[in-house]
Design an enzyme around this catalytic site. Structure first.
Site, PDB file in Angstrom:
ATOM      1  CG  ASP A  13      -5.864   1.663  -4.951  1.00 42.19           C
ATOM      2  OD1 ASP A  13      -5.425   1.542  -3.798  1.00 42.19           O
ATOM      3  OD2 ASP A  13      -5.284   2.312  -5.840  1.00 42.19           O
ATOM      4  CE  LYS A  16      -4.818  -5.539  -2.527  1.00 45.71           C
ATOM      5  NZ  LYS A  16      -5.151  -4.569  -3.569  1.00 45.71           N
ATOM      6  CB  ALA A  39      -0.744  -1.367   0.592  1.00 47.67           C
ATOM      7  N   GLY A  40      -2.704   0.690   1.503  1.00 51.44           N
ATOM      8  CA  GLY A  40      -3.446   1.288   2.610  1.00 51.44           C
ATOM      9  C   GLY A  40      -4.907   0.983   2.501  1.00 51.44           C
ATOM     10  CG  HIS A  41      -6.794  -1.768   4.316  1.00 50.88           C
ATOM     11  ND1 HIS A  41      -5.771  -2.544   3.844  1.00 50.88           N
ATOM     12  CD2 HIS A  41      -6.959  -2.094   5.593  1.00 50.88           C
ATOM     13  CE1 HIS A  41      -5.342  -3.307   4.809  1.00 50.88           C
ATOM     14  NE2 HIS A  41      -6.038  -3.066   5.894  1.00 50.88           N
ATOM     15  CD  GLN A 223       1.503  -2.617  -3.294  1.00 44.55           C
ATOM     16  OE1 GLN A 223       2.107  -3.650  -3.132  1.00 44.55           O
ATOM     17  NE2 GLN A 223       1.420  -1.704  -2.349  1.00 44.55           N
ATOM     18  CB  THR A 238       4.827  -1.970  -6.479  1.00 42.22           C
ATOM     19  OG1 THR A 238       5.403  -1.569  -5.243  1.00 42.22           O
ATOM     20  CG2 THR A 238       4.391  -3.427  -6.411  1.00 42.22           C
ATOM     21  NE  ARG A 302       0.034   9.253  -6.056  1.00 46.87           N
ATOM     22  CZ  ARG A 302       0.879   8.403  -6.618  1.00 46.87           C
ATOM     23  NH1 ARG A 302       1.535   8.744  -7.704  1.00 46.87           N
ATOM     24  NH2 ARG A 302       1.080   7.206  -6.104  1.00 46.87           N
ATOM     25  CG  LEU A 331     -22.554  -4.197  -9.484  1.00 42.26           C
ATOM     26  CD1 LEU A 331     -21.806  -4.396 -10.803  1.00 42.26           C
ATOM     27  CD2 LEU A 331     -23.444  -5.403  -9.204  1.00 42.26           C
ATOM     28  CB  VAL A 413     -23.889  -3.227  -3.526  1.00 41.02           C
ATOM     29  CG1 VAL A 413     -24.041  -4.168  -4.704  1.00 41.02           C
ATOM     30  CG2 VAL A 413     -24.536  -3.835  -2.270  1.00 41.02           C
ATOM     31  N   GLY A 414     -21.242  -1.722  -1.495  1.00 43.81           N
ATOM     32  CA  GLY A 414     -21.045  -0.641  -0.529  1.00 43.81           C
ATOM     33  C   GLY A 414     -20.026  -1.058   0.510  1.00 43.81           C
TER      34      GLY A 414
HETATM   35  P1  IMP Z   1       5.803   2.230  -5.091  1.00 46.70           P
HETATM   36  O1  IMP Z   1       5.126   0.951  -4.721  1.00 46.70           O
HETATM   37  O2  IMP Z   1       5.648   3.297  -4.056  1.00 46.70           O
HETATM   38  O3  IMP Z   1       7.226   2.013  -5.492  1.00 46.70           O
HETATM   39  O4  IMP Z   1       5.051   2.808  -6.394  1.00 46.70           O
HETATM   40  C1  IMP Z   1       5.133   2.169  -7.658  1.00 46.70           C
HETATM   41  C2  IMP Z   1       3.805   2.241  -8.404  1.00 46.70           C
HETATM   42  O5  IMP Z   1       2.839   1.446  -7.724  1.00 46.70           O
HETATM   43  C3  IMP Z   1       3.194   3.646  -8.467  1.00 46.70           C
HETATM   44  O6  IMP Z   1       2.516   3.789  -9.698  1.00 46.70           O
HETATM   45  C4  IMP Z   1       2.191   3.660  -7.332  1.00 46.70           C
HETATM   46  O7  IMP Z   1       1.142   4.589  -7.543  1.00 46.70           O
HETATM   47  C5  IMP Z   1       1.694   2.222  -7.392  1.00 46.70           C
HETATM   48  N1  IMP Z   1       1.181   1.726  -6.111  1.00 46.70           N
HETATM   49  C6  IMP Z   1       1.894   1.323  -5.040  1.00 46.70           C
HETATM   50  N2  IMP Z   1       1.086   0.922  -4.053  1.00 46.70           N
HETATM   51  C7  IMP Z   1      -0.174   1.054  -4.510  1.00 46.70           C
HETATM   52  C8  IMP Z   1      -1.463   0.752  -3.954  1.00 46.70           C
HETATM   53  O8  IMP Z   1      -1.634   0.270  -2.830  1.00 46.70           O
HETATM   54  N3  IMP Z   1      -2.530   1.028  -4.760  1.00 46.70           N
HETATM   55  C9  IMP Z   1      -2.401   1.529  -6.018  1.00 46.70           C
HETATM   56  N4  IMP Z   1      -1.221   1.801  -6.576  1.00 46.70           N
HETATM   57  C10 IMP Z   1      -0.123   1.568  -5.827  1.00 46.70           C
END
Ligand code: IMP
Length: 424
Positions: A13, A16, A39-41, A223, A238, A302, A331, A413-414
């Protein structure tokens, strides 16, 4: 022309997607190299907000070919949904290429992760429950199903049958769940196969040829370094390798192709899920960082744990990834703190650590040693060049670069593109 790597330096997070977006003009290929839909953006496309988990954000640019390389685990249902979501807002997903070597996330991976996390109770890892760990587990155990298996129904059925025999025993006898049936899974996955077929390519060859033709290739990790299966805070990690080394293995290119390794770092630190986090702030400071930084997970929603910049993990990330530069994000979130804490070393069991302790128990016991820097009150979001930043913000950045030993090339900065300021 060289390849560049974008790698997270903290616990994910870091922003990237923003760095990829900033560099996109100069890129021809953007390659996602590990992880899955954990992951996700969030991206803004044609006035719509979209959440992408698998497809690299380069897909928004008509001149870029987006690639999902071998090391990614793909849930085909999620991938097709993302493609449909893009098409629905007028973004053409036809330039997406996916390696046939990618392992697939199967329905039993999701089911198994749900029950095993529950079984772990207070020792649960807090995963994203997307089946990532079980899918990589099967890959290592050599009972995984790959995307290329989709294109021969007989082989797909045979491999699925072998895998399900064992999975169903575990699901029914250990966890008291219902068994899954081969037929239903085959029906679903054969439908996915038809739609995915035009996107499957030998991506290693594609990347190699692009580099030979003088094109620019960006390898984008998911990640972050501290969630790396080998280099992170195991077992609170992960199941793949976000570090630079794996970008090469997954894309299928040699180290001499890579010129830039861009470490993405937030100006503070966040973490989701369980595990050690020495600079976590449980007080009002952490609360404020979370609120102003809108620190909620893109995938699971979360609340992220928040804390202060940690130069110890950044020095480590610089070392294990071979960082050539830093891209500092968010920042602007630090405005309004009278002083800012920066962790320069740890204390554990009476010893001082300048580097991440290699022993897990020591890392769990690590207490941050802080230096306090002057804060600033100005809103930074309107800055359009580094010179627009107040002196204290520039001094903060200079100190980070000094402590890490890597120059800062961009500061954001944004969320807007114009809010990414070249620093060097
Ligand atoms: P998993 O990748 O779903 O197996 O999760 C394993 C750990 O990596 C957990 O603590 C997740 O919260 C963390 N995690 C997995 N992907 C991300 C991400 O994109 N951002 C932040 N934490 C992540």
């Amino acid at each position: 022309m060289p390849a560049s790597v974008v790698v997270g330096t903290q616990w994910g997070d870091e922003g990237k997607g923003k760095a990829t977006d900033y560099l996109a003009d100069r890129m021809d290929l953007v390659v996602r190299y590990q992880g899955g839909n954990n992951a996700g953006h969030t991206i803004l496309a044609e006035g719509h907000t979209l959440k992408l988990q698998l497809i690299p954000s380069g897909i928004l640019y008509p001149h870029i070919t987006s690639v999902i390389a071998d090391g990614v685990v793909v849930d085909p249902r999620v991938l097709l949904e993302e493609m449909d979501g893009l098409a629905a807002v007028g973004v053409d997903p036809s330039r997406l290429m996916v390696s046939g070597n990618c392992h697939m996330i199967m329905p039993y991976h999701l089911e198994l992760e749900k029950v095993t996390e529950r079984f772990l109770g207070k020792n649960a890892l807090g995963t994203t429950k997307r089946g990532i760990g079980p899918a990589y587990g099967d890959k290592a155990a050599r009972i995984g199903l790959r995307i290329q298996d989709l294109f021969d129904e007989k082989i797909f059925r045979e491999k699925l049958d072998v895998a399900l025999r064992e999975k169903n025993l575990v699901l029914t006898r250990v966890y008291g769940r219902l068994p899954l049936t081969v037929g239903l899974i085959v029906d679903d996955y054969m439908r996915y196969a038809e739609r995915l077929r035009p996107h499957i390519a030998d991506t290693s060859k594609l990347i190699h040829e692009a580099l030979r033709e003088g094109k620019n290739v960006l390898l984008e990790g998911a990640q972050g370094t501290m969630l790396d299966l080998d280099k992170g805070t195991y077992p609170f990690v992960t199941s793949s390798n976000p570090v630079t080394g794996y970008a090469l293995a997954s894309a299928g290119i040699g180290p001499r192709e890579v010129e830039r390794v861009i470490g993405i770092t937030k100006a503070y630190v966040t973490r989701v899920g369980a595990g050690p986090f020495p600079t976590e702030d449980h007080g009002p400071g952490g609360e404020r960082l979370g609120t102003l930084g809108q620190e909620f997970g893109t995938v699971t929603g979360r609340k992220r744990r928040c804390g202060w910049f940690d130069a110890v993990i950044l020095r480590y990330a610089a070392r294990v990834n071979g960082l050539t530069e830093l891209f500092v994000t968010k920042l602007d979130v630090l405005s309004g703190f009278p002083t800012l804490k920066v962790c320069t070393s740890y204390r554990a069991e009476g010893e001082t650590f300048e580097d991440v302790p290699s022993n897990q128990s020591l890392f769990h016991a690590a207490e941050p040693v802080y230096e306090e820097l002057a804060g600033w009150d100005e809103d930074l979001t309107g800055a359009r060049s580094i010179e627009d930043l107040p002196g204290a913000a520039r001094a903060y950045l200079d100190r980070l670069a000094d402590l890490v030993g890597v120059p800062i090339s961009v500061v954001s900065v944004g969320p807007g593109r114009e809010q990414s300021l070249p620093a060097a």
